[in-house]
Design a protein around this motif. Structure first.
Motif, PDB file in Angstrom:
ATOM      1  N   PRO A  81       0.829  -1.208   0.000  1.00  0.00           N
ATOM      2  CA  PRO A  81       0.000   0.000   0.000  1.00  0.00           C
ATOM      3  C   PRO A  81       0.861   1.255   0.000  1.00  0.00           C
ATOM      4  O   PRO A  81       2.036   1.227   0.391  1.00  0.00           O
ATOM      5  N   GLU A  82       0.284   2.341  -0.428  1.00  0.00           N
ATOM      6  CA  GLU A  82       1.019   3.606  -0.573  1.00  0.00           C
ATOM      7  C   GLU A  82       1.694   4.024   0.727  1.00  0.00           C
ATOM      8  O   GLU A  82       2.809   4.550   0.719  1.00  0.00           O
ATOM      9  N   LEU A  85      -1.363  -3.923  16.306  1.00  0.00           N
ATOM     10  CA  LEU A  85      -2.508  -4.043  15.410  1.00  0.00           C
ATOM     11  C   LEU A  85      -2.213  -5.000  14.265  1.00  0.00           C
ATOM     12  O   LEU A  85      -1.082  -5.081  13.790  1.00  0.00           O
ATOM     13  N   VAL A  86      -3.247  -5.681  13.789  1.00  0.00           N
ATOM     14  CA  VAL A  86      -3.107  -6.506  12.590  1.00  0.00           C
ATOM     15  C   VAL A  86      -3.680  -5.798  11.369  1.00  0.00           C
ATOM     16  O   VAL A  86      -3.742  -6.375  10.281  1.00  0.00           O
ATOM     17  N   ASP A  87      -4.093  -4.550  11.521  1.00  0.00           N
ATOM     18  CA  ASP A  87      -4.382  -3.675  10.386  1.00  0.00           C
ATOM     19  C   ASP A  87      -3.044  -3.053  10.004  1.00  0.00           C
ATOM     20  O   ASP A  87      -2.690  -1.961  10.433  1.00  0.00           O
ATOM     21  N   PHE A  88      -2.297  -3.780   9.175  1.00  0.00           N
ATOM     22  CA  PHE A  88      -0.881  -3.462   8.976  1.00  0.00           C
ATOM     23  C   PHE A  88      -0.651  -2.144   8.239  1.00  0.00           C
ATOM     24  O   PHE A  88       0.432  -1.566   8.320  1.00  0.00           O
ATOM     25  N   SER A  89      -1.652  -1.651   7.504  1.00  0.00           N
ATOM     26  CA  SER A  89      -1.475  -0.384   6.778  1.00  0.00           C
ATOM     27  C   SER A  89      -2.352   0.725   7.347  1.00  0.00           C
ATOM     28  O   SER A  89      -2.507   1.774   6.710  1.00  0.00           O
ATOM     29  N   PHE A  90      -2.921   0.516   8.521  1.00  0.00           N
ATOM     30  CA  PHE A  90      -3.792   1.511   9.170  1.00  0.00           C
ATOM     31  C   PHE A  90      -4.902   1.962   8.222  1.00  0.00           C
ATOM     32  O   PHE A  90      -5.226   3.153   8.136  1.00  0.00           O
ATOM     33  N   ALA A  91      -5.462   0.999   7.511  1.00  0.00           N
ATOM     34  CA  ALA A  91      -6.481   1.320   6.505  1.00  0.00           C
ATOM     35  C   ALA A  91      -7.887   1.367   7.092  1.00  0.00           C
ATOM     36  O   ALA A  91      -8.774   1.989   6.500  1.00  0.00           O
ATOM     37  N   ASP A  92      -8.114   0.729   8.237  1.00  0.00           N
ATOM     38  CA  ASP A  92      -9.451   0.708   8.825  1.00  0.00           C
ATOM     39  C   ASP A  92      -9.847   2.104   9.295  1.00  0.00           C
ATOM     40  O   ASP A  92      -9.003   2.828   9.865  1.00  0.00           O
ATOM     41  N   HIS A 129      -8.803   3.543  12.641  1.00  0.00           N
ATOM     42  CA  HIS A 129      -7.389   3.856  12.882  1.00  0.00           C
ATOM     43  C   HIS A 129      -6.945   5.122  12.148  1.00  0.00           C
ATOM     44  O   HIS A 129      -5.747   5.363  11.978  1.00  0.00           O
ATOM     45  N   ARG A 130      -7.898   5.947  11.733  1.00  0.00           N
ATOM     46  CA  ARG A 130      -7.559   7.114  10.927  1.00  0.00           C
ATOM     47  C   ARG A 130      -6.693   8.120  11.690  1.00  0.00           C
ATOM     48  O   ARG A 130      -5.833   8.772  11.099  1.00  0.00           O
ATOM     49  N   ASP A 131      -6.910   8.259  12.991  1.00  0.00           N
ATOM     50  CA  ASP A 131      -6.103   9.216  13.752  1.00  0.00           C
ATOM     51  C   ASP A 131      -4.663   8.727  13.878  1.00  0.00           C
ATOM     52  O   ASP A 131      -3.718   9.517  13.764  1.00  0.00           O
ATOM     53  N   LEU A 132      -4.483   7.421  14.106  1.00  0.00           N
ATOM     54  CA  LEU A 132      -3.135   6.863  14.161  1.00  0.00           C
ATOM     55  C   LEU A 132      -2.462   7.028  12.806  1.00  0.00           C
ATOM     56  O   LEU A 132      -1.283   7.399  12.720  1.00  0.00           O
ATOM     57  N   ARG A 133      -3.200   6.757  11.749  1.00  0.00           N
ATOM     58  CA  ARG A 133      -2.662   6.894  10.398  1.00  0.00           C
ATOM     59  C   ARG A 133      -2.217   8.332  10.136  1.00  0.00           C
ATOM     60  O   ARG A 133      -1.114   8.564   9.622  1.00  0.00           O
ATOM     61  N   ALA A 134      -3.057   9.296  10.504  1.00  0.00           N
ATOM     62  CA  ALA A 134      -2.732  10.705  10.260  1.00  0.00           C
ATOM     63  C   ALA A 134      -1.491  11.125  11.046  1.00  0.00           C
ATOM     64  O   ALA A 134      -0.603  11.813  10.513  1.00  0.00           O
TER      65      ALA A 134
END
Length: 396
Positions: A66-67, A215-222, A225-230
């Motif tokens: 993923p990007e 986490l097993v959402d390895f690309s923080f796509a869920d 998890h948007r705040d962690l991703r940001a």
């Protein structure tokens, strides 16, 4: 074992509350490995780590990632897990995992062991677990510094979805206590409870400097998890392991790269590196073009989803039904040559029974932090087998 756990967390009820209900978390027997087998596993680990640094390998691995994985903030990934089967022809690397669970539990399990006599103590040598704590602190400090941070992190968040419901929740408590004993505040928090505001990642309103990511959402796509991703993409927090580490090491499609010696040679792999990578079973991506051939050869293969974890949706070829096969050929699977695990005899109610064994090396940046084993019965590792569970390893 219970005494070691209770001393570590300072809670005399810890074992009864958190370990007792998990009947098959720990086996009651150790596993013995030869120095030769351990040496082979180490050489495979070092060869894999070297291969992942080749520019050609990285380009190939990132081509299907993923990007978010293209962002490199520096960390190389805490608690890499290299899982081996001790096949008849030697150790075989079954898979590589980021955020490999069980390290803190296994370190205490190893420390709780006692040799029966002086001769055995000498033969087994000094256990790795004696160095585990300092090595783990160096690991997290190094991850912190690799992202350009100075000093030490003030607060670490141990992050998973619904952490208190996770089977290895006791380990989260051990990790929290470990950080606190080393002068770092630590909280256990669900991924959807993190907030990113004013340039900081927050947990319960308090700033987080480093995330120990389970986490097993390895690309923080869920979406949760948007705040962690940001916060991660903004470089506002150190996350280890992170999406890039997973993409380069733990995507199961990478096993096809690591077992393709012609491609590796073209990318500049040395002869010695290729020789040490014989421990990686031949792996291919399942495609429409090779599906018929793989179906015919299925009895000698294992099928795994590219983004799989915890043995979910993994199938031994000789157990695959036509319905499961339809799911596999829809895409996203790899086929790996089957490498049979070794076995360990255990006694249940006085009767000997065999249990399959796999060996996990917990690794950071090429350094082995700890070696542990898991005993199980059935198709894949689990914690549901009488006589099974985590087992300490002795090298002889």
């Amino acid at each position: 074992m219970c005494q070691a756990l209770e001393r570590e967390v300072g809670d005399p009820e810890f074992c009864r509350t958190f370990i007792g209900p998990k009947t098959h978390l720990f086996s009651n027997v150790p596993v013995f490995l030869s120095e030769a087998s351990v040496g082979e596993m180490l050489r495979t680990v070092h060869a894999v780590e070297a291969a992942t640094r080749l520019p050609g390998y990285r380009d190939a691995a990132l081509s299907w990632a993923p990007e978010i994985a293209r962002q490199d903030f520096g960390p190389v990934g805490a608690f890499m897990g290299y899982d081996f089967h001790l096949a008849a022809e030697g150790p075989r690397l079954i898979e590589v995992n980021t955020n490999a669970g069980g390290a803190f539990l296994n370190a205490l399990l190893a420390k709780a062991q006692r040799a029966c006599c002086r001769e055995v103590e000498v033969a087994l040598g000094r256990p790795e677990a004696d160095d585990f704590g300092p090595a783990v602190m160096r690991m997290f400090q190094h991850e912190w510094e690799l992202q350009g941070r100075q000093g030490i992190p003030r607060r670490i968040a141990i992050v998973d979805d619904r952490p208190a419901e996770q089977y290895l929740y006791p380990e989260f408590l051990l990790a929290q206590r470990f950080f606190q004993k080393n002068g770092i505040d630590a909280v256990i928090v669900a991924g959807d409870q993190l907030r990113y505001a004013r340039g900081q990642l927050l947990a319960e309103g308090q700033p987080i400097d480093l995330v120990y990511n389970r986490l097993v959402d390895f690309s923080f796509a869920d979406p949760e998890h948007r705040d962690l991703r940001a916060a991660y993409l903004a470089g506002a927090v150190v996350v280890t392991p992170n999406p890039r580490v997973h993409a380069l090491h733990a995507d199961k499609r990478n096993l096809a790269l690591l077992s393709d010696h012609a491609a590796l040679h073209g990318w500049g792999a040395s002869a010695s590196m290729l020789a040490d990578l014989v421990g990686v079973p031949h792996t291919v991506l399942v495609t429409a073009d090779n599906a018929q051939e793989l179906w015919r050869a299925r009895k000698s293969l294992f099928f795994k989803p590219a983004g799989g974890y915890g043995s979910k949706a993994v199938y031994r070829g000789d157990k695959v039904t036509t319905g499961v096969w339809a799911e596999i050929i829809r895409g996203g699977y790899v086929a790996q040559d089957f490498a049979a695990p070794s076995e360990r005899m255990v006694k249940l109610d006085g009767s000997p029974e065999s249990r399959k064994t796999d060996v996990r090396l917990y690794v950071y940046n090429g350094e082995v932090l700890l070696t542990a084993a898991r005993l199980y019965q059935g198709q894949t590792t689990n914690f549901r087998t009488p006589g099974g569970g985590f087992a300490p390893v002795f090298v002889i």
